[in-house]
Design a protein around this motif. Structure first.
Motif, mmCIF file in Angstrom:
data_model
loop_
_atom_site.group_PDB
_atom_site.id
_atom_site.type_symbol
_atom_site.label_atom_id
_atom_site.label_comp_id
_atom_site.label_asym_id
_atom_site.label_seq_id
_atom_site.Cartn_x
_atom_site.Cartn_y
_atom_site.Cartn_z
ATOM 1 N N ILE A 1 0.839 -1.204 0.000
ATOM 2 C CA ILE A 1 0.000 0.000 0.000
ATOM 3 C C ILE A 1 0.878 1.260 0.000
ATOM 4 O O ILE A 1 0.640 2.210 -0.747
ATOM 5 N N TYR A 2 1.917 1.221 0.844
ATOM 6 C CA TYR A 2 2.873 2.333 0.880
ATOM 7 C C TYR A 2 3.490 2.542 -0.511
ATOM 8 O O TYR A 2 3.542 3.664 -1.023
ATOM 9 N N ASN A 3 3.921 1.450 -1.120
ATOM 10 C CA ASN A 3 4.575 1.547 -2.432
ATOM 11 C C ASN A 3 3.624 2.053 -3.514
ATOM 12 O O ASN A 3 4.018 2.814 -4.389
ATOM 13 N N GLU A 4 2.377 1.595 -3.454
ATOM 14 C CA GLU A 4 1.371 2.079 -4.407
ATOM 15 C C GLU A 4 1.294 3.618 -4.340
ATOM 16 O O GLU A 4 1.330 4.294 -5.352
ATOM 17 N N MET A 5 1.159 4.121 -3.129
ATOM 18 C CA MET A 5 1.007 5.571 -2.972
ATOM 19 C C MET A 5 2.280 6.306 -3.365
ATOM 20 O O MET A 5 2.231 7.330 -4.032
ATOM 21 N N GLN A 6 3.419 5.750 -2.941
ATOM 22 C CA GLN A 6 4.684 6.416 -3.263
ATOM 23 C C GLN A 6 4.906 6.516 -4.776
ATOM 24 O O GLN A 6 5.374 7.532 -5.275
ATOM 25 N N SER A 7 4.527 5.464 -5.482
ATOM 26 C CA SER A 7 4.767 5.485 -6.933
ATOM 27 C C SER A 7 3.856 6.503 -7.621
ATOM 28 O O SER A 7 4.174 6.997 -8.703
ATOM 29 N N VAL A 8 2.715 6.816 -7.003
ATOM 30 C CA VAL A 8 1.817 7.812 -7.593
ATOM 31 C C VAL A 8 2.220 9.235 -7.193
ATOM 32 O O VAL A 8 1.856 10.199 -7.861
ATOM 33 N N ASN A 9 3.005 9.345 -6.130
ATOM 34 C CA ASN A 9 3.438 10.671 -5.667
ATOM 35 C C ASN A 9 4.133 11.501 -6.748
ATOM 36 O O ASN A 9 4.151 12.724 -6.682
ATOM 37 N N LYS A 10 4.707 10.816 -7.746
ATOM 38 C CA LYS A 10 5.396 11.566 -8.811
ATOM 39 C C LYS A 10 4.438 12.432 -9.608
ATOM 40 O O LYS A 10 4.862 13.253 -10.419
ATOM 41 N N ILE A 11 3.139 12.275 -9.365
ATOM 42 C CA ILE A 11 2.146 13.170 -9.964
ATOM 43 C C ILE A 11 2.456 14.633 -9.599
ATOM 44 O O ILE A 11 2.118 15.549 -10.334
ATOM 45 N N LYS A 12 3.139 14.841 -8.455
ATOM 46 C CA LYS A 12 3.568 16.199 -8.056
ATOM 47 C C LYS A 12 4.366 16.858 -9.158
ATOM 48 O O LYS A 12 4.076 17.975 -9.571
ATOM 49 N N GLU A 13 5.426 16.157 -9.588
ATOM 50 C CA GLU A 13 6.308 16.726 -10.618
ATOM 51 C C GLU A 13 5.548 16.868 -11.933
ATOM 52 O O GLU A 13 5.723 17.830 -12.664
ATOM 53 N N ILE A 14 4.691 15.885 -12.218
ATOM 54 C CA ILE A 14 3.942 15.938 -13.472
ATOM 55 C C ILE A 14 3.009 17.143 -13.470
ATOM 56 O O ILE A 14 2.931 17.892 -14.438
ATOM 57 N N GLY B 1 -4.683 8.942 -10.138
ATOM 58 C CA GLY B 1 -3.313 9.254 -10.553
ATOM 59 C C GLY B 1 -2.626 8.030 -11.134
ATOM 60 O O GLY B 1 -1.995 8.095 -12.192
ATOM 61 N N LYS B 2 -2.789 6.885 -10.462
ATOM 62 C CA LYS B 2 -2.159 5.652 -10.952
ATOM 63 C C LYS B 2 -2.673 5.278 -12.345
ATOM 64 O O LYS B 2 -1.890 4.943 -13.235
ATOM 65 N N SER C 1 -0.196 13.331 -1.437
ATOM 66 C CA SER C 1 -0.080 13.187 0.016
ATOM 67 C C SER C 1 0.995 12.176 0.410
ATOM 68 O O SER C 1 1.379 11.316 -0.377
ATOM 69 N N SER C 2 1.428 12.276 1.664
ATOM 70 C CA SER C 2 2.524 11.466 2.179
ATOM 71 C C SER C 2 2.119 10.010 2.473
ATOM 72 O O SER C 2 1.249 9.759 3.302
ATOM 73 N N PRO C 3 2.763 9.036 1.812
ATOM 74 C CA PRO C 3 2.480 7.619 2.111
ATOM 75 C C PRO C 3 2.803 7.253 3.563
ATOM 76 O O PRO C 3 2.128 6.410 4.154
ATOM 77 N N ALA C 4 3.806 7.901 4.157
ATOM 78 C CA ALA C 4 4.182 7.598 5.543
ATOM 79 C C ALA C 4 3.072 8.016 6.505
ATOM 80 O O ALA C 4 2.864 7.400 7.553
ATOM 81 N N MET C 5 2.359 9.053 6.168
ATOM 82 C CA MET C 5 1.239 9.489 6.990
ATOM 83 C C MET C 5 -0.002 8.642 6.726
ATOM 84 O O MET C 5 -0.737 8.274 7.639
ATOM 85 N N TRP C 6 -0.235 8.297 5.444
ATOM 86 C CA TRP C 6 -1.516 7.679 5.086
ATOM 87 C C TRP C 6 -1.564 6.169 5.253
ATOM 88 O O TRP C 6 -2.628 5.598 5.508
#
Lengths: 291, 291
Positions: free
Chosen positions: A265-278, B193-194, B223-228
């Motif tokens: 779950i953590y990895n799923e969210m982290q991999s989508v976080n790059k939407i920031k840069e996009i 996003g994914k 949002s932060s994966p570490a928080m969520w």
């Protein structure tokens, strides 16, 4: 004197009218709208100068067709039937394949340019029109080669003066990609709103708990069903495909949660976080890429 | 002199520190953070005055525990072990049942008040802290009766001075409702996003077509994966339930589209349009309902 006709005076058509008036104060802007109260409102707000009929289009320099995409299929051929040789007509809807097909064999096809200014919001009607809406926005133009060169230039000069970046694309690619970055977002927001409203029937207090995050995610659920139903109809196959992928991703996330696989779950969210840069890249000015 | 300790100096804890400094310029604000660069950054930004250790908490007036909810379960009992009789401790995370259970039998339970200020954004870390973040926001307080009356008052005075509206709720109801109006929105945005990023692998140009609607709908995916991750873990059952309902609504919408039942699609969207009024009600000030 430049004569501009706006057919359907809402957010897009009305905002274009306001920008044209600013850029060309001498222009005479006419509105055509089957909704008489919309036309009266547009005149009262100064979005257009006066009402007009289809017969008047014979002396048009610019005709902007900004109506729901199902109506555009009927209106556009009628517009092309009436206009003179030096008129340029553009349509601004969120689907491009059906409209391009509808006029493919029209004798005045070369007076038409297929566009999609990516500038919509959840608001509609003449009161939603604002000056400068198109500044920094992308305008996607389809089948540009099918428009007379002189009239292409006229339209592009106007779009650039409004501040738009131009992207060229074939209608099929447009409809496929826009399903992901626009049509799916709308369904995602509508169904999020539905899920929460259904709950709220029993629990009046739930919306007191909603913050800006919910507001942002559900914002597009305020959009007009009259505008969006025909978009989903015309782009049905692509929209069903994006929905399949979205539902599959949500179901997989749910399974990870049921299995309590929190690393995944953590990895799923982290991999989508790059939407920031996009998203940053999306909103930053890109002068070197502008055409 | 008022001594304030902020454990975990991010958006919420940091913004509270800034507001307290404005309201009580004489207050001394200490930061405790396992991330040393966060602590240094918070001091450099003037969010806190100095660093501190758990042993220092003995002279605390206020202790704000603003760490990921899994860390809060470990930190909060340790804080209660150390503080004096006149300290009020509050925790600000997005789940309330587990934290209330974790300290239910602690001898210092009456020095603790369980809160959830609904003021999060997609940003995190000390640089996300801003003055006035809580103005007009809702603060949900759980099990208020379990806090010493004198310390309740002290905390409530502070929350009201920050501009927050107070809502009282039991922890179970909080966790159930917040799953709909917050946790589900985050998953909806992450998976949107994914879905789009997966597509973008092949099609680099797709984000040039994204407008403000996509940006708004996908915003929470920053949002932060570490928080969520720990929030989803602690509220797993409720979140799975909301996801089931959301996926079911999306699937039904997809079926309507496959069946080409456009009247039903129109009605689905129209019935959700009332979210406009609900969101307006949400953001409007409601002084008469404030407690």
């Amino acid at each position: 004197m430049t004569n501009v006709y706006v057919i359907g005076i809402g957010l897009i058509g009305g905002s274009m009218a306001l920008d044209i008036k600013t850029l060309h104060p001498e222009a005479k802007i006419y509105g055509i709208d089957t909704n008489e109260s919309h036309l009266a409102e547009a005149i009262a707000l100064g979005v257009v100068d006066a009402g007009a009929t289809f017969e008047d289009l014979v002396d048009a320099d610019f005709v902007i067709v900004s109506v729901p995409v199902d109506v555009a299929l009927l209106v556009l051929p009628k517009v092309l039937d009436v206009i003179g040789d030096n008129s340029i007509v553009f349509e601004v809807g969120s689907t491009k394949m059906p409209i391009c097909e509808a006029v493919a064999n029209h004798p005045k096809r070369r007076n038409f340019i297929a566009t999609h200014p990516i500038a919509g919001t959840e608001f509609s009607g003449p009161s939603a029109a604002i000056k400068g809406l198109f500044q920094g926005k992308t305008n996607i133009i389809c089948e540009v080669e099918k428009t007379t060169f002189k009239l292409q230039e006229k339209a592009l000069d106007l779009f650039k003066a409004m501040g738009m970046r131009i992207r060229y694309m074939d209608p099929k690619s447009h409809d496929k990609h826009i399903a992901y970055v626009s049509h799916l977002s709308h369904i995602s927001a509508f169904m999020l709103g539905k899920t929460v409203i259904n709950k709220e029937k029993d629990e009046q207090d739930i919306f007191d708990m909603a913050g800006s995050g919910f507001e942002s995610t559900v914002r597009l659920a305020k959009s007009s069903p009259a505008m969006w139903t025909p978009i989903f109809k015309q782009n049905r196959k692509q929209v069903v495909k994006t929905l399949d992928e979205y539902i599959s991703n949500l179901s997989k996330f749910k399974e990870l949660l049921e299995k309590e696989d929190y690393d995944a779950i953590y990895n799923e969210m982290q991999s989508v976080n790059k939407i920031k840069e996009i998203l940053n890249g999306m909103t930053a000015p890109e002068p070197s890429k502008g055409k």
